[in-house]
Enzyme design. Structure first.
Site, PDB file in Angstrom:
ATOM      1  N   ASP A   1      36.781  37.179  43.620  1.00  0.00           N
ATOM      2  CA  ASP A   1      37.583  36.395  42.674  1.00  0.00           C
ATOM      3  C   ASP A   1      38.092  37.373  41.624  1.00  0.00           C
ATOM      4  O   ASP A   1      37.628  38.518  41.537  1.00  0.00           O
ATOM      5  CB  ASP A   1      36.704  35.306  42.020  1.00  0.00           C
ATOM      6  CG  ASP A   1      37.479  34.495  40.982  1.00  0.00           C
ATOM      7  OD1 ASP A   1      38.659  34.188  41.225  1.00  0.00           O
ATOM      8  OD2 ASP A   1      36.908  34.177  39.917  1.00  0.00           O
ATOM      9  N   SER A   2      39.030  36.911  40.811  1.00  0.00           N
ATOM     10  CA  SER A   2      39.505  37.744  39.698  1.00  0.00           C
ATOM     11  C   SER A   2      38.375  38.006  38.709  1.00  0.00           C
ATOM     12  O   SER A   2      38.471  38.909  37.889  1.00  0.00           O
ATOM     13  CB  SER A   2      40.655  37.039  38.985  1.00  0.00           C
ATOM     14  OG  SER A   2      40.191  35.808  38.458  1.00  0.00           O
TER      15      SER A   2
ATOM     16  N   CYS B   1      39.400  32.370  44.995  1.00  0.00           N
ATOM     17  CA  CYS B   1      40.357  32.379  43.889  1.00  0.00           C
ATOM     18  C   CYS B   1      41.620  31.682  44.379  1.00  0.00           C
ATOM     19  O   CYS B   1      42.240  32.157  45.345  1.00  0.00           O
ATOM     20  CB  CYS B   1      40.648  33.831  43.500  1.00  0.00           C
ATOM     21  SG  CYS B   1      41.897  34.024  42.226  1.00  0.00           S
ATOM     22  N   ASN B   2      41.977  30.578  43.752  1.00  0.00           N
ATOM     23  CA  ASN B   2      43.181  29.853  44.184  1.00  0.00           C
ATOM     24  C   ASN B   2      44.425  30.707  44.000  1.00  0.00           C
ATOM     25  O   ASN B   2      45.347  30.676  44.821  1.00  0.00           O
ATOM     26  CB  ASN B   2      43.340  28.570  43.351  1.00  0.00           C
ATOM     27  CG  ASN B   2      42.243  27.577  43.650  1.00  0.00           C
ATOM     28  OD1 ASN B   2      41.103  27.762  43.254  1.00  0.00           O
ATOM     29  ND2 ASN B   2      42.573  26.526  44.370  1.00  0.00           N
ATOM     30  N   THR B   3      44.443  31.473  42.900  1.00  0.00           N
ATOM     31  CA  THR B   3      45.623  32.268  42.572  1.00  0.00           C
ATOM     32  C   THR B   3      45.836  33.383  43.612  1.00  0.00           C
ATOM     33  O   THR B   3      46.955  33.606  44.071  1.00  0.00           O
ATOM     34  CB  THR B   3      45.461  32.874  41.160  1.00  0.00           C
ATOM     35  OG1 THR B   3      45.023  31.847  40.281  1.00  0.00           O
ATOM     36  CG2 THR B   3      46.756  33.460  40.661  1.00  0.00           C
TER      37      THR B   3
ATOM     38  N   CYS C   1      41.315  25.724  40.160  1.00  0.00           N
ATOM     39  CA  CYS C   1      40.969  27.120  39.858  1.00  0.00           C
ATOM     40  C   CYS C   1      39.459  27.202  39.895  1.00  0.00           C
ATOM     41  O   CYS C   1      38.767  26.311  39.359  1.00  0.00           O
ATOM     42  CB  CYS C   1      41.498  27.502  38.474  1.00  0.00           C
ATOM     43  SG  CYS C   1      40.842  29.057  37.823  1.00  0.00           S
ATOM     44  N   THR C   2      38.937  28.260  40.510  1.00  0.00           N
ATOM     45  CA  THR C   2      37.482  28.320  40.708  1.00  0.00           C
ATOM     46  C   THR C   2      36.713  28.566  39.403  1.00  0.00           C
ATOM     47  O   THR C   2      35.488  28.426  39.374  1.00  0.00           O
ATOM     48  CB  THR C   2      37.121  29.389  41.758  1.00  0.00           C
ATOM     49  OG1 THR C   2      37.660  30.651  41.331  1.00  0.00           O
ATOM     50  CG2 THR C   2      37.677  29.030  43.117  1.00  0.00           C
ATOM     51  N   HIS C   3      37.414  28.922  38.339  1.00  0.00           N
ATOM     52  CA  HIS C   3      36.739  29.026  37.037  1.00  0.00           C
ATOM     53  C   HIS C   3      36.469  27.647  36.426  1.00  0.00           C
ATOM     54  O   HIS C   3      35.574  27.514  35.593  1.00  0.00           O
ATOM     55  CB  HIS C   3      37.590  29.828  36.042  1.00  0.00           C
ATOM     56  CG  HIS C   3      37.533  31.314  36.216  1.00  0.00           C
ATOM     57  ND1 HIS C   3      38.188  31.975  37.231  1.00  0.00           N
ATOM     58  CD2 HIS C   3      36.894  32.275  35.493  1.00  0.00           C
ATOM     59  CE1 HIS C   3      37.957  33.282  37.119  1.00  0.00           C
ATOM     60  NE2 HIS C   3      37.179  33.488  36.076  1.00  0.00           N
TER      61      HIS C   3
HETATM   62  N1  DGL Z   1      39.422  31.839  39.707  1.00  0.00           N
HETATM   63  C1  DGL Z   1      40.836  32.095  39.759  1.00  0.00           C
HETATM   64  C2  DGL Z   1      41.528  30.943  40.480  1.00  0.00           C
HETATM   65  O1  DGL Z   1      40.872  30.208  41.205  1.00  0.00           O
HETATM   66  C3  DGL Z   1      41.272  32.429  38.376  1.00  0.00           C
HETATM   67  C4  DGL Z   1      42.668  32.809  38.239  1.00  0.00           C
HETATM   68  C5  DGL Z   1      42.950  33.867  37.231  1.00  0.00           C
HETATM   69  O2  DGL Z   1      42.328  34.931  37.259  1.00  0.00           O
HETATM   70  O3  DGL Z   1      43.874  33.615  36.461  1.00  0.00           O
HETATM   71  O4  DGL Z   1      42.712  30.743  40.406  1.00  0.00           O
END
Ligand code: DGL
Length: 265
Positions: A10-11, A73-75, A183-185
């Site tokens: 993930d990010s 990470c969705n993004t 978003c996974t956060h």
């Molecule tokens: N966890 C990421 C997601 O699911 C975070 C995105 C980001 O880093 O902006 O999109």
């Protein structure tokens, strides 16, 4: 190959919400989790940048013997999943905005979606919306600032409470009865969201569906682990404090948590 770990990236620390489900559902699997915290957030970055970072994250996980990768990470999924699948020869599972279950279950015909700018701009969101929710009213909200709060272990702060109120209230006022966490956060804000959510509104987190999908992919490929108990290894390309705090709070069988330098840092 069965004994090799699953790679998750993930990010930042958001993908831990996905790892929680994967670890509960597939406890026999070793997992290597990579938080690219140095480059977090991905949301405002260009597709080109996200693709470059995602390729590098996969290369790191594959160099560490991963048999499959979950893009938690969705993004990154929105920007890079097709490139990753064409470039790497192992199963790659991405996140899907849970628009389908939301659209199927809504009684009011209105759903709320909270996600990053990158996810809303992606083809996956557009295609899924058109396919499953064409006639559904969508109250969409970019979760500006939320990822940063989780990265700084401030997801239960007063600032977080106010931001969640600002983003979720318009959804409630618009009579949605399903809210998608895109978003996974964002699952880290679950308790703050539930505090203001009337009971009839359902919160949808796609993490469990990803764990179920991962198991079926591994099973089909004949590479499900047969170990008695898997172990967890964590890496961060940046700040490691929040990762350490959250891992300690949520996980057992932790082998190590390390800071690393990745090539394009
Ligand atoms: N966890 C990421 C997601 O699911 C975070 C995105 C980001 O880093 O902006 O999109």
């Amino acid at each position: 190959m069965k004994k090799q770990p699953i790679g998750i990236f993930d990010s930042g620390v958001g993908g831990l919400s996905v790892l929680l489900e994967i670890n509960a559902f597939l406890p026999n699997e070793d997992v290597i989790y990579l938080a690219d915290s140095k480059n977090c957030p991905y949301g405002p970055k260009s597709d080109e940048q996200i693709i470059k970072l995602s390729i590098r994250n996969c290369e790191f996980l594959i160099a560490n013997s991963c048999k499959a990768i979950v893009v938690a990470c969705n993004t990154a999924t929105a920007a890079a999943i097709e490139v990753l699948r064409s470039k790497f020869n192992i199963p790659i599972i991405g996140m899907e905005p849970a628009i389908k279950p939301a659209a199927l279950n809504t009684n009011t015909g209105k759903i709320g979606i909270l996600a990053t700018k990158g996810t809303f701009n992606g083809k996956l969101y557009k295609d899924t919306s058109e396919k499953y929710a064409n006639n559904i009213d969508k109250v969409v909200q970019i979760g500006d600032g939320l990822v940063e709060l989780v990265e700084n272990n401030m997801h239960n702060s007063e600032e977080a409470r106010q931001l969640i109120f600002k983003y979720i209230s318009p959804m409630i006022n618009n009579n949605v009865d399903q809210i998608v966490l895109g978003c996974t956060h964002y699952p880290f804000f679950k308790s703050l969201i539930l505090d203001i959510l009337p009971e009839h509104i359902k919160l949808i987190d796609p993490s469990l569906a990803i764990a179920v999908r991962l198991k079926s992919v591994l099973k089909k490929a004949g590479i499900l682990s047969v170990k008695p108990q898997g172990k967890l290894i964590f890496y961060s390309s940046g700040e490691i404090n929040t990762l350490q705090i959250l891992v300690k709070e949520y996980f057992q069988k932790v082998e190590s948590i390390q800071k690393i330098t990745l090539d394009t840092n």
